[in-house]
Design an enzyme around this catalytic site. Structure first.
Site, PDB file in Angstrom:
ATOM      1  CG  HIS A   1     -26.260   6.849 -58.438  1.00  0.00           C
ATOM      2  ND1 HIS A   1     -27.204   7.013 -59.427  1.00  0.00           N
ATOM      3  CD2 HIS A   1     -25.595   5.698 -58.734  1.00  0.00           C
ATOM      4  CE1 HIS A   1     -27.104   6.020 -60.296  1.00  0.00           C
ATOM      5  NE2 HIS A   1     -26.147   5.220 -59.902  1.00  0.00           N
TER       6      HIS A   1
ATOM      7  CB  CYS B   1     -30.599   5.954 -59.919  1.00  0.00           C
ATOM      8  SG  CYS B   1     -30.592   7.324 -58.728  1.00  0.00           S
TER       9      CYS B   1
END
Length: 1089
Positions: free
Chosen positions: A363, A116
């Site tokens: 994330h 990510c």
């Protein structure tokens, strides 16, 4: 029309019902040997009515076709009749779902595991139209020489013109040789990627492409050191350094302005840090600061949310809220502030967000503003969401409104053009434009990087701080036509081929789905139609037999299988009546349709009822009924024999337990294995009748008719086992040899019983476990408590257990094992003494320590167990002064425990009140050997692994008494907890798997995870003792398996996320490798070498 009744359709017909029961028909066939057509109709249940509306299929009705398909509004979990959506799902993933919903929506990137960080940076770079244009303009020959650049161009081309909602980033990630399972820092990735692209693009002959990284992202700073005495700058102050982002501190700072002030603030060099000034010729006070010389078109701010903790050598994330403006004026922050305000106005264009509290996990997502439309989008890997005119979504609380700006930045004033993927500002409502004008400050606790784009200048004059060549990349005509970011020819063809391939995959799936749906519908209609014509309308109509299992499989399966009637065929190739529950009777029309389409066989018509099997069945049925009737009559005789009734017939012996089981057993059609061996348990090894005194040899007499029936049944099951059914008439004599053996055993048991009785009489109080009153000056002896308990169980056994009870081991050997070979002293301690109001007794135990016995008991033991009297361990009661703890001398002293014990007759020995009684043993207790043994036992007990301890959370300052008692007591595996303790421990408690090497810190982390109490607020106790510190192990604190600990919540410190603590105190902390070993660092590593 009323629904037909099917309540009794599954019941078997009782004998005598209808025109004639099956039993009567079979008896008639057995007696006459003739079979009529009516008999076949009744036995094959052909006249059973055709039923409708039943929920399940009846096995007892060959004309029942219910239950093969679900109701009209029903479905099944699998097969032909499952939900249509489930059938379609079995075809595989639908590529049409990955279709881009609109050309106005940007495209996402797949997350390959932990990529990510890379996806967010790539989206930020792609959404910059000037950078995208520069990448697209690279010549194809250069792309063939640089694999990373080539894959980046292909990735951008797919993001530009692909028809898919998200594309696979694996080729680019693999080319960089990144580990897709390891989370990395996005800022480090951006820095290394720009450096790699700058080196690769430097070989380009196209000016706009070769310097696009420098033109967009590079600025310059200088580190200025100024003497506080002469005011001159150092020679190094004139040197300028390139930067691609500004790293700003945010710890203790509220907003971007404060961070920039901190970044540009002056540092005083004083004391030991004084500066050596060449003009002054010595060390003097000075100031040092950073000065911004030039600013790039894209100004990146790296917010330093990760701080290093020296104590733990780990990193921790700062999660404080940080504010930043939508518009940023950098004119006053340049060292040369001669520029007007509009020349260095920056607009917020992208926000990189790191979600999560730990540094090494979490994330990354990116919020990016479209340069042409002004709309914000959230890029979360494959998912791209529209946020509107607010970077955190419409109606978000992450903004602070101020007075509206004088004039919003219009789309005409932007030098960054959109492409065909973005919508026009004309589509925005007036209310959206008004909200965009009012928004100024935003706040976030997770913002990790901020990107600001510089506003272009409308004037025709040159801008000294413009992007040099990049500023002229696009013309007004290109901006209007929207072709500035059009794909090169080679990329357009490649993307067109990918889109065509994707369109073909979608079309193939749609065709496949439609074909499958059509086939399913046709199969369902076929099944419904065949089942509707399957019933036979009349007895004269021709019909066919078919297996029920095949019909069920055919009616519920999507695939085709041939008809298989072999399971319902007999050895004669026809249909036996015994298979009537496994087949159905279908009409000629239904059979023709099924056989024509599915083939198979064999074909079994109405003429194929097997007469031979029918006669065999009649024979076996009649024989079974005769056997059942005969057994019922024999059962009555057996019950009479058990009650002791006398018979005039000849009598025979059988086993009484066997006959009782035979009577209780349910009747069977034929003899079974349990009918064998009616005399097996009463037959001795010599083949004669076993005496009744033997175990399990009880027998009784039965009449000859019953015996003959039992004998025939046993021989029918096991004809080759004559010994299992030996015949013993009523005048049979018992075996003399077995009689003699049983008599000897009985005599031995009698003598053993007498010896035990004598021991109970000699040791009346000791055998009953009663304690004796101890007196000073008397001589006593010591025996192990465990041996006394075994002896007590041995002599108290009586009746059938008199010979089966286990005899204790030799008393002499036991006493010898109590003496250590090295010092000739005792290896066990006597049990503690209890003293109250002049009465001295000893604490009782069945397993531990040595128990005191009277001298008379010891003399009796010496006679009964052949032990020399001098081998005894003697003991005496003596007194010492109350202010001393031990008697001076060589004999061991056992302390006294005072409890609430009264003297038997209310008398009190006054002479015992002046001193403290002690126990002296001979030989002495060997403290050295006992201490060494107990130390080894303690170490073994503390060396446990994966055992349970119980932790109880206590609400309040003090723990209840029941918890204190349970926590303070010594854990014993066989000890039973009281009901009150179990009830109090049941609430707010947990069993934790721990080891002796588990630290108190690890235990507190487990408690934190379960109860939610931070470790700083935990007051951990064992009993009334508080467990302090965190580095000690459970073994160090003498915490054993099964112990009960209790913890109190002080509520002093605020609650926080346990992930922070776990991240900061990783036990297996490893050095961060970063991007070492990838293509991002290949150039740097080669330079280092």
């Amino acid at each position: 029309m009323s629904r037909p009744s099917t309540r009794s359709k599954n019941k078997r017909p009782k004998p005598g019902e209808g025109d004639g029961s099956a039993s009567e028909i079979l008896r008639k066939i057995y007696s006459t040997g003739e079979i009529s057509l009516d008999d076949i109709y009744q036995l094959y249940l052909i006249r059973k009515p055709f039923c409708q509306g039943c929920r399940i299929n009846s096995k007892e009705n060959p004309n029942c076709f219910c239950g093969f398909i679900p109701p009209s509004n029903g479905a099944r979990k699998s097969g032909l009749w499952q939900k249509m959506s489930d059938i379609i799902q079995a075809l595989g993933p639908d590529p049409c779902k990955d279709l881009r919903s609109s050309t106005d929506t940007p495209i996402g990137l797949t997350n390959l595991g932990a990529t990510c960080y890379a996806n967010s940076i790539l989206q930020c770079l792609y959404m910059n139209s000037l950078f995208r244009q520069g990448i697209f303009s690279v010549e194809p020959d250069l792309l063939k020489q640089h694999a990373v650049l080539d894959q980046l161009v292909r990735l951008f081309a797919q993001l530009h013109s692909s028809r898919m909602a998200y594309i696979d980033s694996a080729p680019f990630i693999k080319t960089l040789e990144l580990d897709n399972g390891v989370q990395q820092d996005s800022h480090e990735f951006l820095t290394l990627l720009l450096s790699l692209l700058e080196r690769s693009l430097s070989h380009s002959k196209i000016p706009n492409a070769g310097t696009v990284v420098q033109d967009l992202f590079r600025g310059r700073v200088s580190h200025v050191t100024r003497c506080s005495v002469c005011g001159k700058d150092s020679e190094a102050s004139s040197k300028m350094e390139d930067f691609y982002e500004l790293e700003l501190n945010i710890k203790g700072l509220d907003n971007l302005d404060e961070s920039l002030e901190d970044y540009l603030s002056e540092e005083k060099l004083q004391g030991e840090n004084q500066y050596f000034c060449e003009s002054c010729g010595g060390r003097v006070d000075a100031t040092r600061c950073i000065k911004l010389r030039t600013l790039p078109a894209v100004l990146n701010f790296q917010l330093k949310r990760c701080v290093f903790l020296p104590k733990t050598t780990t990193k921790k994330k700062i999660t404080s809220v940080f504010r930043f403006p939508s518009q940023l004026n950098m004119a006053q922050r340049l060292c040369d502030n001669s520029h007007c305000q509009s020349e260095l106005m920056y607009d917020l264009s992208a926000i990189l967000i790191h979600r999560g509290t730990a540094v090494n996990s979490g994330h990354y997502v990116a919020h990016i503003k479209d340069e042409y439309t002004g709309l914000w989008w959230e890029f979360d890997d494959e998912h791209v969401s529209k946020l509107g005119l607010h970077p955190f979504g419409e109606g978000s609380s992450s903004s602070a409104k101020s007075a509206p700006s004088a004039k919003p930045a219009s789309s005409e004033a932007m030098s960054y053009t959109g492409d065909a993927n973005h919508i026009n500002t004309a589509e925005l409502s007036p209310s959206d434009l008004k909200n965009a004008c009012n928004e100024e400050m935003f706040s976030s606790a997770d913002a990790y990087m901020l990107m600001y784009y510089r506003r272009p200048i409308k004037e025709n004059g040159a801008n000294p701080h413009s992007m040099s060549g990049a500023a002229n990349m696009e013309t007004d005509e290109e901006r209007v036509s929207g072709c500035s970011n059009s794909l090169p020819l080679h990329l357009s063809k490649e993307i067109e081929e990918l889109n065509t391939s994707y369109d073909n995959a979608c079309q193939e799936y749609l065709v496949k789905r439609e074909k499958e749906i059509k086939a399913i519908k046709e199969r369902r209609e076929e099944v419904k139609f065949v089942l509707s014509v399957a019933p036979v309308s009349s007895l004269d109509e021709k019909f066919f037999w078919i297996t029920t299992d095949w019909i069920r499989q055919w009616a519920d399966s999507i695939t085709h299988v041939p008809i298989d009637n072999k399971p319902i065929q007999c050895l004669h190739g026809k249909v036996p009546v015994s298979k009537i529950g496994s087949m159905k009777r279908v009409s000629d029309k239904a059979w023709s349709m099924l056989h024509h389409k599915y083939c198979g066989g064999p074909e079994l018509t109405s003429e194929d009822c097997c007469i031979d099997c029918l006669k065999d069945m009649a024979n076996s049925t009649v024989c079974s009924e005769n056997y059942r009737d005969r057994r019922m009559s024999m059962k009555e005789l057996a019950e009479a024999a058990i009650t002791g009734k006398c018979f005039d017939d000849n009598m025979y012996f059988v086993s009484r337990p066997w006959l009782l089981q035979w009577v209780r057993r349910k009747s069977a059609d034929t003899p079974i294995d349990a009918d064998t061996g009616p005399t097996a348990s009463i037959r001795c090894p010599h083949g004669l009748l076993l005496p009744e005194q033997a175990v399990g040899a009880k027998h009784l007499l039965v009449p000859e008719s019953l015996w003959l029936f039992l004998f025939e049944s046993a021989n029918a099951v096991k004809p080759d086992d004559p010994l299992g059914c030996s015949t013993f008439p009523s005048d049979s004599e018992t075996c003399a040899v077995c009689n003699m053996e049983l008599t000897e055993v009985a005599c031995m048991e009698d003598s053993l019983r007498a010896a035990k009785l004598k021991q109970r009489q000699n040791h009346e109080r000791l055998s009953q476990g009663k304690s004796i009153a101890l007196s000073p000056g008397c001589k006593y002896y010591l025996l192990p408590s465990s041996w006394l308990n075994k002896w007590r169980n041995y002599i108290m056994a009586s009746g059938k257990n008199v010979s089966s009870s286990v005899k204790p081991e030799s008393l002499e050997k036991v006493i010898d094992s109590l003496i250590c070979a090295k010092h000739s002293r005792l290896l066990e301690r006597p049990l503690d003494l209890n003293c109250k109001r002049g009465l001295i007794t000893q604490r009782s135990s069945v397993a531990d320590g040595l128990t005191i016995i009277a001298e008379s008991d010891w003399k009796s033991f010496c006679e009964e167990w052949n032990v020399p009297k001098e081998k005894g361990i003697s003991a005496e009661i003596d007194f010492i002064c109350s202010n001393t703890n031990k008697l001076v001398g060589t004999c061991e002293v056992t302390p006294i425990l005072e409890e609430n014990l009264g003297y038997p007759n209310g008398e009190v020995k006054e002479d015992l009140l002046d001193g403290q009684p002690i126990l002296k043993t001979s030989p002495e207790i060997c403290e050295d050997c006992i201490g060494e043994r107990e130390s080894c036992e303690l170490m073994q007990k503390l060396n446990y692994c994966d055992e349970d301890i119980r932790v109880v959370l206590v609400r309040g300052k003090e723990a209840p008494r029941s918890i204190l008692e349970a926590s303070g007591s010594i854990s014993e595996p066989d000890r039973r907890t009281s009901k009150r303790s179990r009830k109090s421990l049941a609430t707010n408690s947990i069993n934790l798997k721990v080891s002796g090497s588990t630290s108190i810190y690890q235990l507190k982390m487990m408690i934190w995870e379960f109860f939610g109490v931070v470790k700083e607020n935990q007051k951990l106790h064992k009993g009334s003792t508080e467990i302090e510190g965190e580095s000690a192990t459970l073994a160090d604190m003498n915490i054993f398996p099964g112990d009960v600990l209790w913890v109190a919540d002080t509520e002093i410190y605020e609650n926080r996320d346990i992930a922070d603590e776990l991240s900061d105190h990783k036990e297996d902390w490893q050095t961060e490798e970063g991007f070492r070993g990838t293509l991002l660092t290949s150039g740097i590593m080669s330079q280092e070498r």
